[in-house]
Enzyme design. Sequence first.
Site, mmCIF file in Angstrom:
data_model
loop_
_atom_site.group_PDB
_atom_site.id
_atom_site.type_symbol
_atom_site.label_atom_id
_atom_site.label_comp_id
_atom_site.label_asym_id
_atom_site.label_seq_id
_atom_site.Cartn_x
_atom_site.Cartn_y
_atom_site.Cartn_z
ATOM 1 C CD GLU A 106 -5.925 -3.337 -4.585
ATOM 2 O OE1 GLU A 106 -5.246 -2.368 -3.789
ATOM 3 O OE2 GLU A 106 -5.173 -4.170 -4.883
ATOM 4 C CB SER A 136 -0.964 -0.046 1.131
ATOM 5 O OG SER A 136 -1.873 0.786 0.907
ATOM 6 C CG HIS A 173 -5.667 -2.237 -0.403
ATOM 7 N ND1 HIS A 173 -4.813 -1.723 -1.177
ATOM 8 C CD2 HIS A 173 -5.163 -1.850 0.915
ATOM 9 C CE1 HIS A 173 -3.953 -1.015 -0.758
ATOM 10 N NE2 HIS A 173 -4.215 -1.037 0.551
#
Length: 385
Positions: free
Chosen positions: A321, A224, A351
């Site tokens: 996502e 991320s 995600h």
Amino acid sequence: HGGHAGPVTNCLSVRTMARWWVWALVILAFAIAAPILFPQQTQVLVFKAMFRLKVLQLQYLRDHPSEREGKVLSVEARAMEEVLKLMSGRNDGLDVAGLRATLDVLGNVHPINEARVVPTRVPGLHSKANAYWIYPDILGQHVAQAPVILFLHGGGYVSGSLASHGPVAAMLSVRSYARALFLEYRLAPEDLLPAAIEDAMKVYTWLVQDEKIDPKRIVIAGDSAGGGLTLLTALAIQATNNLPVPAALVAFSPWTDLTLSSASHHKNVAKDTMITGHNLARAADWATGASQEDQRTYSPLLVNLKPERFPPILLFVGSTELLEDDTLLFAEKAKAAGIDVTLEHGHGMGHVWPVWFNFYEEAAQALNVAALYIGKHTRINELDQ
């Protein structure tokens, strides 16, 4: 004789009922006290219980396969998706402290196993940042010769820690037969970007110049925001001529566009079970002090990419996502620039799905793909095989 049986039976019955009432009161007292005395442990138990109940519900109350975009998902993957969807709605209004606490709880659902964690001092590293060696038990006495994964955690640049991401870093290092150097970099909004990049650069430079670790034995990995930070760190290394580049990069669902301008930020709003557009926009503002110029500067997708001195990259992204295009567009741009890119596009996946390696098969398989990639790019001789 028969006349005496009634009172005895009644007496036993009263005693049994009394015992049940006592146990019921004990359980009730524990249920009330546990969240106060053991808040994190209780939340972990609740999370696991919700997951198990969802699995049972999908197994026994639904007789059709869980299908997403033509791909049949495992029952466990679907159950996790539904649990995370419940949680993401609750997290939408949390402040920074709340987001940090929630992310730490998610990490605690699978504690660090098969490895030991050793805090380490990196000279010159900012006092707000922390570094930890993660040594897999499987390496035994050969730990000093093992490759190194510099792991940069996610959390929107505002949250994330050893508690939240240590387990996935540890399992990645175990499966890669590598040691991990886990960095808790400075977080926003207290420390805006480029603070996190400076911390990552300080640690990488220390590994290469002070610890004398061959850069061909180092992989930088992150998820991320940590995936975005992985790419930003590689760009900073590329721009530092006297600093050799690492062997490879691994980025799970990297956040490459802090301007939030790609199409998936709209088309996947109803599908993303992990993050919301509101939280992502807040994180972008917190990380940059709401500077639109800095949001462009610290978006790897919007930077000029050059193949010289840029390592091979393995990218993961799920098709459901918000950050799907952050990865797909970056992969396309990097390939066009002549960079060696491997893309794992997880259809039906959410995600950073590999972090759920303990919960469902698709996540465990993805982590294995990353481990094999790390092994391939850090293997120097026959002894490493």
